[in-house]
Design a protein around this motif. Structure first.
Motif, PDB file in Angstrom:
ATOM      1  N   LYS A  18      11.648  34.865  56.983  1.00 24.90           N
ATOM      2  CA  LYS A  18      11.227  35.006  55.582  1.00 24.90           C
ATOM      3  C   LYS A  18      11.914  34.004  54.665  1.00 24.90           C
ATOM      4  O   LYS A  18      11.407  33.697  53.586  1.00 24.90           O
ATOM      5  CB  LYS A  18      11.507  36.431  55.094  1.00 24.90           C
ATOM      6  CG  LYS A  18      10.624  37.493  55.731  1.00 24.90           C
ATOM      7  CD  LYS A  18      10.917  38.860  55.145  1.00 24.90           C
ATOM      8  CE  LYS A  18      10.004  39.920  55.751  1.00 24.90           C
ATOM      9  NZ  LYS A  18      10.279  41.279  55.187  1.00 24.90           N
ATOM     10  N   ARG A  72      13.975  28.934  49.917  1.00 22.46           N
ATOM     11  CA  ARG A  72      12.727  29.628  49.604  1.00 22.46           C
ATOM     12  C   ARG A  72      12.650  30.924  50.403  1.00 22.46           C
ATOM     13  O   ARG A  72      13.063  30.973  51.565  1.00 22.46           O
ATOM     14  CB  ARG A  72      11.513  28.756  49.916  1.00 22.46           C
ATOM     15  CG  ARG A  72      11.419  27.514  49.047  1.00 22.46           C
ATOM     16  CD  ARG A  72      10.090  26.786  49.213  1.00 22.46           C
ATOM     17  NE  ARG A  72      10.017  25.600  48.383  1.00 22.46           N
ATOM     18  CZ  ARG A  72       9.693  25.603  47.097  1.00 22.46           C
ATOM     19  NH1 ARG A  72       9.368  26.752  46.508  1.00 22.46           N
ATOM     20  NH2 ARG A  72       9.657  24.482  46.400  1.00 22.46           N
ATOM     21  N   HIS A  73      12.082  31.934  49.753  1.00 21.64           N
ATOM     22  CA  HIS A  73      11.943  33.241  50.411  1.00 21.64           C
ATOM     23  C   HIS A  73      10.516  33.721  50.225  1.00 21.64           C
ATOM     24  O   HIS A  73       9.961  33.664  49.121  1.00 21.64           O
ATOM     25  CB  HIS A  73      12.924  34.253  49.820  1.00 21.64           C
ATOM     26  CG  HIS A  73      13.150  35.452  50.695  1.00 21.64           C
ATOM     27  ND1 HIS A  73      12.224  36.471  50.798  1.00 21.64           N
ATOM     28  CD2 HIS A  73      14.182  35.791  51.507  1.00 21.64           C
ATOM     29  CE1 HIS A  73      12.690  37.388  51.634  1.00 21.64           C
ATOM     30  NE2 HIS A  73      13.863  37.002  52.086  1.00 21.64           N
ATOM     31  N   ALA A  74       9.935  34.208  51.299  1.00 14.91           N
ATOM     32  CA  ALA A  74       8.554  34.689  51.253  1.00 14.91           C
ATOM     33  C   ALA A  74       8.459  35.975  50.453  1.00 14.91           C
ATOM     34  O   ALA A  74       9.455  36.676  50.218  1.00 14.91           O
ATOM     35  CB  ALA A  74       8.048  34.917  52.679  1.00 14.91           C
ATOM     36  N   ALA A  75       7.235  36.295  50.045  1.00 18.59           N
ATOM     37  CA  ALA A  75       6.997  37.523  49.291  1.00 18.59           C
ATOM     38  C   ALA A  75       7.272  38.747  50.157  1.00 18.59           C
ATOM     39  O   ALA A  75       7.113  38.718  51.378  1.00 18.59           O
ATOM     40  CB  ALA A  75       5.563  37.551  48.788  1.00 18.59           C
ATOM     41  N   GLU A  76       7.703  39.809  49.507  1.00 12.05           N
ATOM     42  CA  GLU A  76       7.936  41.095  50.150  1.00 12.05           C
ATOM     43  C   GLU A  76       7.169  42.158  49.381  1.00 12.05           C
ATOM     44  O   GLU A  76       6.682  41.911  48.263  1.00 12.05           O
ATOM     45  CB  GLU A  76       9.431  41.407  50.181  1.00 12.05           C
ATOM     46  CG  GLU A  76      10.240  40.406  51.003  1.00 12.05           C
ATOM     47  CD  GLU A  76      11.721  40.729  51.005  1.00 12.05           C
ATOM     48  OE1 GLU A  76      12.256  41.114  52.056  1.00 12.05           O
ATOM     49  OE2 GLU A  76      12.340  40.596  49.933  1.00 12.05           O
ATOM     50  N   ALA A 118       7.350  36.004  46.068  1.00 17.47           N
ATOM     51  CA  ALA A 118       8.136  34.915  46.638  1.00 17.47           C
ATOM     52  C   ALA A 118       9.062  34.333  45.569  1.00 17.47           C
ATOM     53  O   ALA A 118       8.750  34.349  44.372  1.00 17.47           O
ATOM     54  CB  ALA A 118       7.212  33.832  47.191  1.00 17.47           C
ATOM     55  N   TRP A 119      10.200  33.822  45.996  1.00 17.87           N
ATOM     56  CA  TRP A 119      11.154  33.244  45.052  1.00 17.87           C
ATOM     57  C   TRP A 119      11.828  32.015  45.662  1.00 17.87           C
ATOM     58  O   TRP A 119      11.699  31.752  46.849  1.00 17.87           O
ATOM     59  CB  TRP A 119      12.199  34.260  44.610  1.00 17.87           C
ATOM     60  CG  TRP A 119      12.996  34.920  45.700  1.00 17.87           C
ATOM     61  CD1 TRP A 119      12.710  36.099  46.327  1.00 17.87           C
ATOM     62  CD2 TRP A 119      14.204  34.431  46.311  1.00 17.87           C
ATOM     63  NE1 TRP A 119      13.663  36.374  47.287  1.00 17.87           N
ATOM     64  CE2 TRP A 119      14.597  35.375  47.287  1.00 17.87           C
ATOM     65  CE3 TRP A 119      14.998  33.297  46.124  1.00 17.87           C
ATOM     66  CZ2 TRP A 119      15.735  35.211  48.074  1.00 17.87           C
ATOM     67  CZ3 TRP A 119      16.132  33.123  46.899  1.00 17.87           C
ATOM     68  CH2 TRP A 119      16.494  34.080  47.863  1.00 17.87           C
ATOM     69  N   TYR A 120      12.532  31.267  44.830  1.00 24.30           N
ATOM     70  CA  TYR A 120      13.183  30.050  45.287  1.00 24.30           C
ATOM     71  C   TYR A 120      14.491  29.849  44.528  1.00 24.30           C
ATOM     72  O   TYR A 120      14.727  30.434  43.460  1.00 24.30           O
ATOM     73  CB  TYR A 120      12.282  28.836  45.060  1.00 24.30           C
ATOM     74  CG  TYR A 120      12.119  28.480  43.596  1.00 24.30           C
ATOM     75  CD1 TYR A 120      13.018  27.622  42.954  1.00 24.30           C
ATOM     76  CD2 TYR A 120      11.087  29.028  42.832  1.00 24.30           C
ATOM     77  CE1 TYR A 120      12.888  27.328  41.606  1.00 24.30           C
ATOM     78  CE2 TYR A 120      10.956  28.731  41.487  1.00 24.30           C
ATOM     79  CZ  TYR A 120      11.854  27.888  40.881  1.00 24.30           C
ATOM     80  OH  TYR A 120      11.745  27.605  39.550  1.00 24.30           O
ATOM     81  N   THR A 130      13.873  35.621  41.701  1.00 24.73           N
ATOM     82  CA  THR A 130      15.070  35.640  42.548  1.00 24.73           C
ATOM     83  C   THR A 130      15.842  36.923  42.295  1.00 24.73           C
ATOM     84  O   THR A 130      16.062  37.296  41.135  1.00 24.73           O
ATOM     85  CB  THR A 130      15.968  34.435  42.237  1.00 24.73           C
ATOM     86  OG1 THR A 130      15.207  33.233  42.356  1.00 24.73           O
ATOM     87  CG2 THR A 130      17.154  34.389  43.177  1.00 24.73           C
TER      88      THR A 130
END
Length: 258
Positions: free
Chosen positions: A56, A73-77, A82-84, A175
């Motif tokens: 993720k 970067r992080h995928a949506a949950e 999603a956030w960065y 974030t």
């Protein structure tokens, strides 16, 4: 007579946001060895890609004079889009590591800070702009973009004077606040950070702005610092052994309890 232990000359620098970037291994090695992040090896490309075990999160380190060197970067949950987070080349690795350490902590402490402004207020930062704070030396600025009704990204900027930007970090609007708070707490920390480059990578050597204390340190201590960090982070993922359940056997007839 045995030879004297080898020493290296180390600069302990404050404020830490003007100490230069530092060694990227402070971030990448613990992520791989202590947290199980995998990496892709492409010797023909000057970049590092690390992905989390659940695939993720992706951390990218790519030297580029026109873009941030670090991008997380992080995928949506289900409960968060999603956030960065992005960090410039001269962002001290200790600050970025505070973010990755918080991200990989499976069981953060109940009292872990979640207010990105909290540590800055405690450190005596003063109001800046509509929704920001500035360090007492006016070289670092943290602000939440957007409006109170519709807050946006977090921006962190370090400058010398009006036109000399040293580095910038940005956290997307979604974030997790505890990650931004981990960064700002590390930013506000008054403890110096050490560098072994004799000031070559400092943005300024002006003693009115940066304090450097040069000390000879045993080389073995410097070499073991990263290893100690890896072990410390790995211990967070080691389950605590449960106490054995006492058996219900009858005690011996001729024994003495202790």
């Amino acid at each position: 007579m045995p030879p004297a232990p080898e020493t290296v000359e180390v600069d302990f620098t404050t404020p830490r946001h003007l100490a230069g970037g530092g060694d990227p291994a402070w971030i990448t090695v613990p992520l791989h060895r202590a947290c199980g992040w995998s990496y892709g090896d492409d010797p023909l490309m000057p970049r590092v890609l690390l992905s989390s075990p659940d695939q993720k999160a992706l951390l990218r380190l790519e030297p580029n004079p026109d873009d941030p060197w670090w991008t997380l970067r992080h995928a949506a949950e289900p409960n968060r889009p999603a956030w960065y987070a992005r960090f410039g080349a001269r962002t001290p690795v200790e600050l970025i590591a505070a973010v990755t350490d918080a991200l990989t902590d499976a069981a953060p402490a109940a009292d872990a800070p979640c207010d990105p402004y909290g540590a800055l207020h405690q450190a005596g930062w003063s109001p800046y702009g509509d929704n920001g704070l500035a360090s007492s030396d006016k070289t670092a600025y943290v602000e939440r973009l957007g409006t109170p009704a519709d807050p946006g990204a977090w921006s962190v900027t370090v400058t010398l004077g009006t036109h000399q930007k040293i580095w910038q970090a940005r956290f997307g609007a979604h974030t997790p606040p505890r990650l931004v708070a981990a960064f700002t707490a590390a930013l506000a920390d008054p403890k110096p950070v050490h560098r072994s480059n004799n000031g070559r990578h400092l943005p300024t050597l002006d003693p009115a702005v940066v304090t450097r204390q040069t000390t000879d340190v045993l080389a073995v201590y410097i070499a073991s610092a990263l290893e100690d960090r890896v072990h410390s982070l790995a211990a967070r993922h080691t389950p605590t052994p449960t106490a054995p359940v006492p058996s219900r056997q009858a005690p011996p007839r001729h024994g003495r309890s202790r």
